[in-house]
Write an enzyme that holds these catalytic residues in place. Sequence first.
Site, PDB file in Angstrom:
ATOM      1  N   ASP A 133      23.490 -12.474 -17.339  1.00 38.08           N
ATOM      2  CA  ASP A 133      22.396 -13.368 -16.940  1.00 38.08           C
ATOM      3  C   ASP A 133      21.262 -12.527 -16.350  1.00 38.08           C
ATOM      4  O   ASP A 133      21.526 -11.551 -15.646  1.00 38.08           O
ATOM      5  CB  ASP A 133      22.877 -14.356 -15.867  1.00 38.08           C
ATOM      6  CG  ASP A 133      24.017 -15.238 -16.386  1.00 38.08           C
ATOM      7  OD1 ASP A 133      24.875 -15.638 -15.588  1.00 38.08           O
ATOM      8  OD2 ASP A 133      24.030 -15.469 -17.618  1.00 38.08           O
TER       9      ASP A 133
ATOM     10  N   ASP B 187      18.574 -13.440  -6.059  1.00 38.03           N
ATOM     11  CA  ASP B 187      20.022 -13.293  -6.257  1.00 38.03           C
ATOM     12  C   ASP B 187      20.539 -12.078  -5.512  1.00 38.03           C
ATOM     13  O   ASP B 187      21.522 -12.133  -4.756  1.00 38.03           O
ATOM     14  CB  ASP B 187      20.321 -13.065  -7.747  1.00 38.03           C
ATOM     15  CG  ASP B 187      20.518 -14.357  -8.517  1.00 38.03           C
ATOM     16  OD1 ASP B 187      20.656 -15.396  -7.864  1.00 38.03           O
ATOM     17  OD2 ASP B 187      20.534 -14.316  -9.743  1.00 38.03           O
TER      18      ASP B 187
ATOM     19  N   GLU C  95      29.871 -13.176  -6.946  1.00 36.50           N
ATOM     20  CA  GLU C  95      29.476 -13.428  -8.342  1.00 36.50           C
ATOM     21  C   GLU C  95      28.646 -12.278  -8.877  1.00 36.50           C
ATOM     22  O   GLU C  95      28.630 -11.993 -10.056  1.00 36.50           O
ATOM     23  CB  GLU C  95      28.692 -14.734  -8.413  1.00 36.50           C
ATOM     24  CG  GLU C  95      28.398 -15.247  -9.819  1.00 36.50           C
ATOM     25  CD  GLU C  95      27.002 -14.895 -10.312  1.00 36.50           C
ATOM     26  OE1 GLU C  95      26.211 -14.360  -9.531  1.00 36.50           O
ATOM     27  OE2 GLU C  95      26.738 -15.142 -11.491  1.00 36.50           O
ATOM     28  N   GLU C  96      27.955 -11.580  -7.975  1.00 37.55           N
ATOM     29  CA  GLU C  96      27.039 -10.521  -8.381  1.00 37.55           C
ATOM     30  C   GLU C  96      27.713  -9.169  -8.567  1.00 37.55           C
ATOM     31  O   GLU C  96      27.035  -8.181  -8.867  1.00 37.55           O
ATOM     32  CB  GLU C  96      25.912 -10.368  -7.336  1.00 37.55           C
ATOM     33  CG  GLU C  96      24.888 -11.492  -7.363  1.00 37.55           C
ATOM     34  CD  GLU C  96      24.089 -11.511  -8.666  1.00 37.55           C
ATOM     35  OE1 GLU C  96      23.790 -12.611  -9.146  1.00 37.55           O
ATOM     36  OE2 GLU C  96      23.804 -10.427  -9.208  1.00 37.55           O
TER      37      GLU C  96
ATOM     38  N   ASP D 287      29.379 -17.112  -4.131  1.00 42.13           N
ATOM     39  CA  ASP D 287      28.309 -17.081  -5.123  1.00 42.13           C
ATOM     40  C   ASP D 287      27.015 -17.083  -4.322  1.00 42.13           C
ATOM     41  O   ASP D 287      26.660 -18.111  -3.746  1.00 42.13           O
ATOM     42  CB  ASP D 287      28.418 -18.320  -6.035  1.00 42.13           C
ATOM     43  CG  ASP D 287      27.411 -18.256  -7.179  1.00 42.13           C
ATOM     44  OD1 ASP D 287      27.525 -19.085  -8.110  1.00 42.13           O
ATOM     45  OD2 ASP D 287      26.498 -17.401  -7.129  1.00 42.13           O
TER      46      ASP D 287
END
Length: 337
Positions: A65, A71, A94-95, A116
């Site tokens: 993504d 983020d 999540e990263e 997340d």
Amino acid sequence: MSEYKIITIERHIIEGERAHPGASGSFSGLLRDLALAFKVIWREVSKAGLVDILGSMGHENIHGDEVKKLDVFAHEAIYKSMDHGGHLCVMASEENEDVLNIPEHYPTGKYVLIYDPLDGSSNIDANVTIGTIFSLYRRVTPSGPGSLDDCLQPGYKQVAAGYVMYGSSTMIVYSTGNGVHGFTLDPSIGEFLLSHENIRIPKRGKIYSVNEGNYHRWTEGMKNYIHYLQEEDNASNRPYSARYVGSLVGDIQRTLLYGGIFMYPADSKNPNGKLRLMYEGNPMAFLMEQAGGRATDGFKRILDIQPRKLHERTPLFIGSEEDVVIAEQFLQGKRDH
Ligand code: P6P
């Protein structure tokens, strides 16, 4: 003296911890540190439209993504807020493909944080609600640095879970296993204040939430369920209304407060659906069950799934108990109308 009480999240956590005899105070310290990280993220999210923090960093995250600057900021803000307090033995985000270790010069603790950092981030530029989702477990390894084994626990082992919704107002909604409570940020004093005590989801709703752009990839059972929801039947409040934010935190917040069902089913392109078990499915399922709702993959309780990989996906059917049970009947071929 007025009855009005200002209950900050810190006070609520400490009073909740007092209800757990023998609690070490570590848990309330952990949640306090998390709340600070959320304020730091809120500060950046709330001014994202004003400074050049929008737009991509020109590279992709581990899932392919496009990564937005916010983020990365949120991921690092949480990690740096939580790496030194001595509450955690390991983190996962999540990263990040692999688990996140606690730096050697800091003490380790008995909890595990999986998060997340900024879910729904594709909506950042459109100023649509986005959120942070978090999940907490007790470690399963004896001591020292934590490991992947400490992370790959089924969702029913969670000791706390919640989300932060950065929307028209900023809210923390969380549970430590004693109901679901919402705290709204008062920017004038920089405190999250209790605004929604003991949230309970209606047993049945009249809203369904799914990305119908995937219709032609769905199973017959899924298609039959959507047709059922769209039929006229006053006795069962049908047709339901369709609502879809496209940001999990926004869709879950509406479902929790108004009732109904949110779905991200498996389909011919995504055999396990799109959402991630460890930092989307499990924390939301924990909250929903604590609020009197239900969460399954269409066949099995989300919280009973034994994870095999950190970033594995799961289909998700979550919301009012009666709505999820009916969805399961269609998905399992037990009814077609
Ligand atoms: P789609 C956001 O990217 C996200 O992970 C969740 O927040 C959201 O529920 C889902 O994906 C939306 O996916 O395929 O409908 O755009």
